[in-house]
Design a protein around this motif. Structure first.
Motif, short mmCIF file in Angstrom:
data_model
loop_
_atom_site.label_atom_id
_atom_site.label_comp_id
_atom_site.label_asym_id
_atom_site.label_seq_id
_atom_site.Cartn_x
_atom_site.Cartn_y
_atom_site.Cartn_z
N LEU A 1 0.98 -0.89 -0.37
CA LEU A 1 0.04 -0.15 0.01
C LEU A 1 0.95 1.16 0.39
O LEU A 1 0.35 1.94 -0.44
CB LEU A 1 -0.71 -0.23 0.94
CG LEU A 1 -2.41 1.01 1.30
CD1 LEU A 1 -2.96 0.22 0.15
CD2 LEU A 1 -3.01 0.68 2.53
N GLY A 2 2.10 1.03 0.23
CA GLY A 2 3.24 2.25 0.75
C GLY A 2 3.78 2.44 -0.67
O GLY A 2 3.20 3.98 -0.92
N HIS A 3 3.65 2.02 -1.72
CA HIS A 3 3.94 1.99 -2.70
C HIS A 3 2.96 2.39 -4.00
O HIS A 3 3.01 3.61 -4.67
CB HIS A 3 5.22 1.05 -3.57
CG HIS A 3 6.28 1.10 -2.92
ND1 HIS A 3 6.41 -0.33 -1.35
CD2 HIS A 3 7.09 1.27 -3.24
CE1 HIS A 3 7.59 -0.28 -1.80
NE2 HIS A 3 8.05 0.15 -2.72
N LEU A 4 1.89 2.48 -3.51
CA LEU A 4 0.83 2.71 -4.07
C LEU A 4 0.52 4.10 -4.18
O LEU A 4 -0.08 5.05 -4.57
CB LEU A 4 -0.62 1.96 -3.79
CG LEU A 4 -1.06 0.95 -4.06
CD1 LEU A 4 -1.92 -0.22 -4.32
CD2 LEU A 4 -0.37 -0.17 -5.71
N VAL A 5 0.48 4.77 -2.81
CA VAL A 5 0.37 6.45 -2.19
C VAL A 5 0.99 6.73 -2.52
O VAL A 5 1.43 8.38 -3.26
CB VAL A 5 0.68 5.99 -0.56
CG1 VAL A 5 0.37 7.56 -0.06
CG2 VAL A 5 -0.35 5.17 0.53
N LEU A 6 2.20 6.69 -2.94
CA LEU A 6 3.35 6.93 -4.30
C LEU A 6 3.47 6.73 -5.56
O LEU A 6 4.26 7.92 -6.44
CB LEU A 6 5.00 6.48 -2.86
CG LEU A 6 5.28 6.58 -1.91
CD1 LEU A 6 6.42 6.09 -1.67
CD2 LEU A 6 5.51 8.04 -1.85
N GLY A 7 2.56 5.92 -5.79
CA GLY A 7 1.89 5.79 -7.95
C GLY A 7 2.57 5.12 -8.08
O GLY A 7 3.22 5.44 -9.06
N ARG A 8 3.71 3.83 -7.46
CA ARG A 8 4.00 3.13 -7.72
C ARG A 8 3.75 1.52 -7.94
O ARG A 8 3.15 1.10 -7.65
CB ARG A 8 5.45 2.88 -7.20
CG ARG A 8 6.61 4.16 -7.07
CD ARG A 8 6.78 4.47 -8.74
NE ARG A 8 8.27 5.20 -8.29
CZ ARG A 8 8.09 6.42 -7.85
NH1 ARG A 8 7.17 7.33 -7.57
NH2 ARG A 8 9.63 7.24 -7.41
N TRP A 9 2.62 1.83 -9.30
CA TRP A 9 1.59 0.78 -9.19
C TRP A 9 1.46 -0.43 -9.41
O TRP A 9 1.76 -1.21 -8.40
CB TRP A 9 0.44 1.27 -9.64
CG TRP A 9 -0.25 2.57 -9.30
CD1 TRP A 9 0.26 3.61 -10.52
CD2 TRP A 9 -1.48 2.74 -8.75
NE1 TRP A 9 -1.12 4.72 -9.89
CE2 TRP A 9 -2.13 4.18 -9.07
CE3 TRP A 9 -2.03 1.84 -8.26
CZ2 TRP A 9 -2.41 5.09 -8.19
CZ3 TRP A 9 -3.32 2.99 -7.39
CH2 TRP A 9 -3.40 3.93 -7.14
N ALA A 10 2.45 -0.46 -10.61
CA ALA A 10 3.44 -2.05 -10.60
C ALA A 10 4.42 -2.37 -9.61
O ALA A 10 3.78 -3.43 -8.76
CB ALA A 10 4.50 -1.69 -12.06
N ARG A 11 5.25 -1.74 -8.73
CA ARG A 11 5.95 -2.58 -7.65
C ARG A 11 5.00 -2.16 -6.72
O ARG A 11 5.42 -3.36 -5.74
CB ARG A 11 6.77 -1.26 -7.44
CG ARG A 11 7.65 -1.91 -7.39
CD ARG A 11 9.08 -0.48 -6.43
NE ARG A 11 9.81 -0.01 -7.28
CZ ARG A 11 10.95 0.71 -7.05
NH1 ARG A 11 11.64 1.10 -6.03
NH2 ARG A 11 11.40 1.76 -8.13
N GLY A 12 4.50 -2.15 -5.98
CA GLY A 12 3.30 -2.03 -4.89
C GLY A 12 1.89 -3.22 -5.06
O GLY A 12 2.57 -3.85 -3.96
#
Lengths: 148, 58
Positions: free
Chosen positions: A43-54
């Motif tokens: 979820l942290g990566h999704l908050v930062l806009g890193r969808w694929a990595r998240g």
């Protein structure tokens, strides 16, 4: 005597790609990403806009945790006088909400040492928690602009 | 679930997360390559340790 600027200009170009410095995000968003990463894996990566990595991190860690439960591994809770349970509880708690749901709903908390895969499952769950802590640090590094 | 299958599963999942978190690999191809390298390293070192333990009188 050459100045620093002149010596930098005289360095030969060895064909290396130019180093790109990623843009840091705001402190509030960085902190939100760190908290989100500790609440739910990825979820942290999704908050930062890193969808694929998240998505990859979330699915990887969730799969590991799911496999651990499937193998009848143990979700630890701290027991007074048994320091090893504190260590494993700390690692397991790195999973965030899934850990607390398991503890509250009494899922995987009982020792099932008779199961042949008990030890594997226990370690799968602990490593999933540790990997999520690494993911949280990665989200922090992205937030402050240390990583792309 | 055999020991080997558990080893493969563990190595694959850790490889996936390590590849996603790596700061030295930026394109998907190199991340996949790194993930496979992690998987191979875990399995290979697991085999080495298993054979070493096989010869120990324990």
């Amino acid at each position: 005597m050459q100045s620093e600027e002149q010596s930098e200009k005289s360095l030969p170009n060895l064909g290396a790609a130019p180093v790109s410095h990623p843009e840091p995000v705001s402190l509030a968003r960085t902190l939100a990403a760190c908290v989100a990463a500790l609440v739910l894996p990825g979820l942290g990566h999704l908050v930062l806009g890193r969808w694929a990595r998240g998505a990859v991190i979330g699915l990887g860690i969730a799969s590991m945790f799911g496999c651990g439960l499937w193998m009848q591994g143990r979700v630890f809770t701290p027991q007074p006088g048994d320091w090893l349970t504190w260590l494993f509880s700390f690692l397991d708690a790195g999973l965030g909400v899934p850990y607390f749901v398991c503890v509250t709903a009494d899922i995987g908390v009982k020792i099932q040492a008779a199961a042949p895969t008990y030890e594997y499952g226990t370690n799968f769950i602990a490593v999933a928690g540790a990997l999520n802590m690494l993911a949280m640090m990665d989200a922090y590094d992205i937030g402050i602009g240390r990583k792309a | 679930m055999t020991h080997f299958l558990a080893l493969i599963l563990f190595s694959a999942l850790v490889g996936v997360v390590f590849a996603a978190l790596s700061s030295e690999h930026h394109d998907p191809a190199s991340r996949v390559k790194y993930g496979l390298k992690v998987l191979g390293s875990f399995v290979g070192i697991g085999f080495l340790i298993a054979w070493a333990l096989y010869f120990l009188p324990i």
